[in-house]
Design a protein around this motif. Structure first.
Motif, PDB file in Angstrom:
ATOM      1  N   GLU A 197       0.890  -1.315  -0.160  1.00 32.63           N
ATOM      2  CA  GLU A 197      -0.057  -0.130   0.055  1.00 32.63           C
ATOM      3  C   GLU A 197       0.967   1.295   0.108  1.00 32.63           C
ATOM      4  N   ALA A 199       3.911   1.623  -0.970  1.00 33.70           N
ATOM      5  CA  ALA A 199       4.644   1.680  -2.213  1.00 33.70           C
ATOM      6  C   ALA A 199       3.681   1.975  -3.482  1.00 33.70           C
ATOM      7  N   GLU A 200       2.398   1.543  -3.368  1.00 30.05           N
ATOM      8  CA  GLU A 200       1.456   1.878  -4.271  1.00 30.05           C
ATOM      9  C   GLU A 200       1.084   3.415  -4.336  1.00 30.05           C
ATOM     10  N   ALA A 201       1.258   4.083  -2.905  1.00 34.98           N
ATOM     11  CA  ALA A 201       0.780   5.431  -2.761  1.00 34.98           C
ATOM     12  C   ALA A 201       1.986   6.304  -3.165  1.00 34.98           C
ATOM     13  N   GLY A 203       3.490   5.947  -5.812  1.00 31.10           N
ATOM     14  CA  GLY A 203       3.324   5.531  -7.393  1.00 31.10           C
ATOM     15  C   GLY A 203       4.128   4.690  -8.091  1.00 31.10           C
ATOM     16  N   MET A 204       4.485   3.603  -7.224  1.00 35.83           N
ATOM     17  CA  MET A 204       5.209   2.659  -7.747  1.00 35.83           C
ATOM     18  C   MET A 204       4.500   1.775  -8.606  1.00 35.83           C
TER      19      MET A 204
ATOM     20  N   ALA B  89      -0.839   5.009 -11.269  1.00 35.46           N
ATOM     21  CA  ALA B  89       0.559   4.988 -10.677  1.00 35.46           C
ATOM     22  C   ALA B  89       1.016   6.480 -10.612  1.00 35.46           C
ATOM     23  N   ARG B  92      -0.760   9.070  -8.746  1.00 33.01           N
ATOM     24  CA  ARG B  92      -0.686   8.946  -7.187  1.00 33.01           C
ATOM     25  C   ARG B  92       0.721   9.705  -6.698  1.00 33.01           C
ATOM     26  N   PHE B 105       9.772   0.809   4.693  1.00 34.34           N
ATOM     27  CA  PHE B 105      10.321  -0.315   4.319  1.00 34.34           C
ATOM     28  C   PHE B 105      11.281  -0.921   5.000  1.00 34.34           C
ATOM     29  N   VAL B 121      10.625   5.805  -9.340  1.00 36.63           N
ATOM     30  CA  VAL B 121       9.382   6.146  -9.862  1.00 36.63           C
ATOM     31  C   VAL B 121       9.768   7.195 -11.031  1.00 36.63           C
TER      32      VAL B 121
END
Ligand SMILES: Nc1ncnc2c1ncn2[C@@H]1O[C@H](COP(=O)(O)OP(=O)(O)OP(=O)(O)O)[C@@H](O)[C@H]1O
Ligand SMILES: [Mg+2]
Lengths: 311, 260
Positions: A197, A199-201, A203-204, B89, B92, B105, B121
């Motif tokens: 979540e 990482a998605e946030a 933009g990955m 993506a 975001r 992480f 990204v």
């Protein structure tokens, strides 16, 4: 530093002296364990009998063992066994990761294909699969590259493209992939959803998240059973003797096929298998220790990377 | 203010999980530079609404815009087209999100957490990303902990790194989902101070929180949600001191009661 077990430990006393009164030493008669002594004695006798048999029974043929242990054919077979293990595990791990990721896909066809793969390869004996891949040329004498159901551009003779070694590697590798996919899947599922979540946030994309965030963390769970699989694969490759793949066991069999010294050559093969699994076990021990350190110590980085901070 | 495009605009947003309708028609608007605080009882749909804004959840009905662009869809003529994963993506990147449980992480140090998204990204160079990351760490008061791993940091420090990580993408909107709820009381202040600094710098923020003091002092508006709808909204002091609805009164008496 806890109380009673530390009696007699000067340091322990000193450390506590400032705040508490010195602990009284416990004087007691230790519990006796006669049963342990009896069991140990019996075992010692059995070990002595075994050793005696190993040394005195001529059928073990230790001289012949010594003669063949480093013989060229045995060493050549050993090398083939190592290669078989390496390539089969390589296919198993790479394909296992792909199938695990497919299993977790939202596309029902993709996950269905992955499920069917695991179902098939886990549901049939590896021995049958190895046979199957070795005889694949019977099924498809020619392989060709071209448009499905359309024109073909290149032809291969399967007997040339898939020699025994390749067939055996495929057999073991494709089978292993089914088991590895379960291991990898368990590893992926062990990673907290919050990681994906976050990482998605940021933009990955999904591929990046899997590669950069999820898989590295799943490794902690994936590595130990993968070590077990490698050790087990090393031994399982002896099955390849049945199609004459030229591995350690094939060559040992061929030698005793001509000199009828079965027991000594089985001993030779066992010594090498034992040595190799021992080396892998030692490697696995250090890998596991390294991988659990970052987690268990509660400090230092993940995957033991922070080990330097403990030095 | 009417001539500027709203940073977030929701019109009749509905969201269900199976049969469970969680959002039952949300209408609201967040202006650029506004700090909107969202409060409400557990299960009222606050997190779900926040997650809809950056399309972590797909809405079932209604419309949602961020900075004038539809979330998750593209309108061509009178037809809606779903965006591809890659396009979702991409959008975001412009919205930062901070979670209750930090979600750093664990296999990366603080600074690696922060440079990960800019490098991976945006394809930014390591050196540029690291320099910005150090500035951000300095801003959240953790310049000396750049090489620490998450498990070596306190909850409050982790959350501040998480805020820095979100800011590294230079977002135009920041979403906070109960950023201090998982923290020991003595660590809450540091995180709120960082958020207050962000607000002072003009960042647009939507903050789900139970910190009524923060809502009152930093918030430009306060939204009270209950059972999937916005029950009441207005200036924080008005809503807190003079709630119009009985449900708001009941909720506030509980929250403010325990907070004091
Ligand atoms: N992924 C999901 N699948 C199914 N139901 C969900 C999911 N996420 C949330 N819900 C349900 O939606 C409802 C609202 O949840 P949500 O997390 O938005 O509430 P909340 O207002 O943030 O509450 P809290 O203050 O406890 O965080 C809950 O009933 C929850 O069970
Ligand atoms: Mg919530």
């Amino acid at each position: 530093m806890t109380g009673p077990s530390q009696h007699g430990d000067e340091q322990g006393k000193d450390a506590r002296a400032a705040t508490t009164t010195p602990a009284e030493q416990i004087v007691a008669v230790p519990v006796r364990h006669p049963g342990r002594w009896v069991a140990a004695a019996i075992l010692l006798v059995l070990v002595a009998m075994l050793l005696n048999s190993l040394l005195t029974n001529p059928a073990w043929g230790w001289k012949i063992v010594g003669q063949f242990l480093f013989s060229e054919r045995i060493l050549a077979g050993l090398w083939v066994t190592i290669q078989l293990t390496f390539f089969a595990m390589l296919i198993g791990v790479v394909l296992g990761v792909i199938i695990a990721v497919m299993r977790l896909s939202k596309n029902p066809i993709v996950s269905g294909v992955a499920w069917t793969y695991a179902w098939f390869f886990r549901g049939t004996p590896v021995l049958v699969q190895v046979f199957f891949w070795s005889f694949i040329a019977k099924l498809y004498p020619y392989l060709s590259l071209g448009i499905p159901f359309g024109p073909e551009f290149v032809y291969f003779d399967s007997n040339i493209l898939i020699p025994i070694f390749t067939g055996v590697v495929l057999g073991f590798g494709l089978n292993e992939a089914a088991y590895m996919s379960e291991i990898v899947r368990a590893g992926i599922l062990s990673v907290d959803d919050g990681q994906t979540e976050a990482a998605e946030a940021l933009g990955m994309t999904r591929m990046k998240i899997m590669r950069r965030i999820v898989l590295p963390q799943a490794m902690r769970v994936i590595i130990p059973p993968t070590g077990n699989e490698t050790i087990s694969m090393l031994k399982t490759t002896s099955i390849a003797a049945i199609v004459g793949a030229g591995d350690l066991f094939t060559n040992a069999q061929q030698i005793y096929g001509s000199n009828y010294q079965q027991i000594p050559l089985l001993v030779v093969a066992s010594i090498w298998y034992l040595l190799m699994t021992s080396i892998l076990s030692i490697g696995q021990y250090f890998l596991e220790r390294r991988f659990s350190r970052g987690v268990l110590s509660g400090r230092g980085g993940f995957l033991g990377r922070g080990a330097r901070s403990e030095v | 203010m009417n001539d500027t495009v709203a940073m977030v605009k929701a019109e009749g947003v509905h969201k269900s999980f199976g049969r469970n309708e969680v959002l039952k028609g949300i209408d609201l608007e967040v202006r650029p530079g506004e700090v909107m605080c969202v409060v409400g009882p557990s299960g009222s749909g606050k997190s779900t609404f926040l997650r809809c804004i950056n399309h972590l959840e797909k809405i079932n009905a209604g419309k949602l815009w961020v900075d004038g662009e539809l979330v998750g869809y593209q309108q061509k003529g009178d037809k809606l087209y779903e965006l591809r994963d890659r396009e979702v993506a991409a959008k975001r990147r412009e919205i930062g999100m901070v979670f209750q449980r930090f979600n750093l992480f664990p296999h990366m140090s603080a600074i690696e957490n922060i440079v990960e998204a800019p490098c991976q990204v945006k394809g930014e160079s390591k050196s540029v990303a690291r320099e910005r990351a150090m500035n951000l760490l300095d801003r959240v008061g953790l310049a000396d902990r750049s090489r620490a791993y998450p498990r070596e940091l306190s909850g409050g420090q982790q959350q501040r790194v998480a805020i820095a990580r979100a800011l590294a993408m230079e977002p135009k909107l920041m979403l906070f989902d109960e950023p201090t709820s998982a923290l020991d009381p003595e660590l809450v202040g540091d995180v709120l101070a960082v958020m207050r600094g962000l607000a002072d710098d003009g960042m647009t923020m939507v903050v789900v929180t139970h910190e009524m003091g923060f809502a009152r002092e930093v918030g430009d508006s306060l939204v009270f949600m209950d059972d999937g709808v916005v029950v009441e909204q207005g200036r924080p002091t008005d809503v807190i001191n003079n709630p119009q609805h009985e449900r708001t009164q009941r909720f506030l008496s509980r929250v403010v009661g325990t907070a004091q």
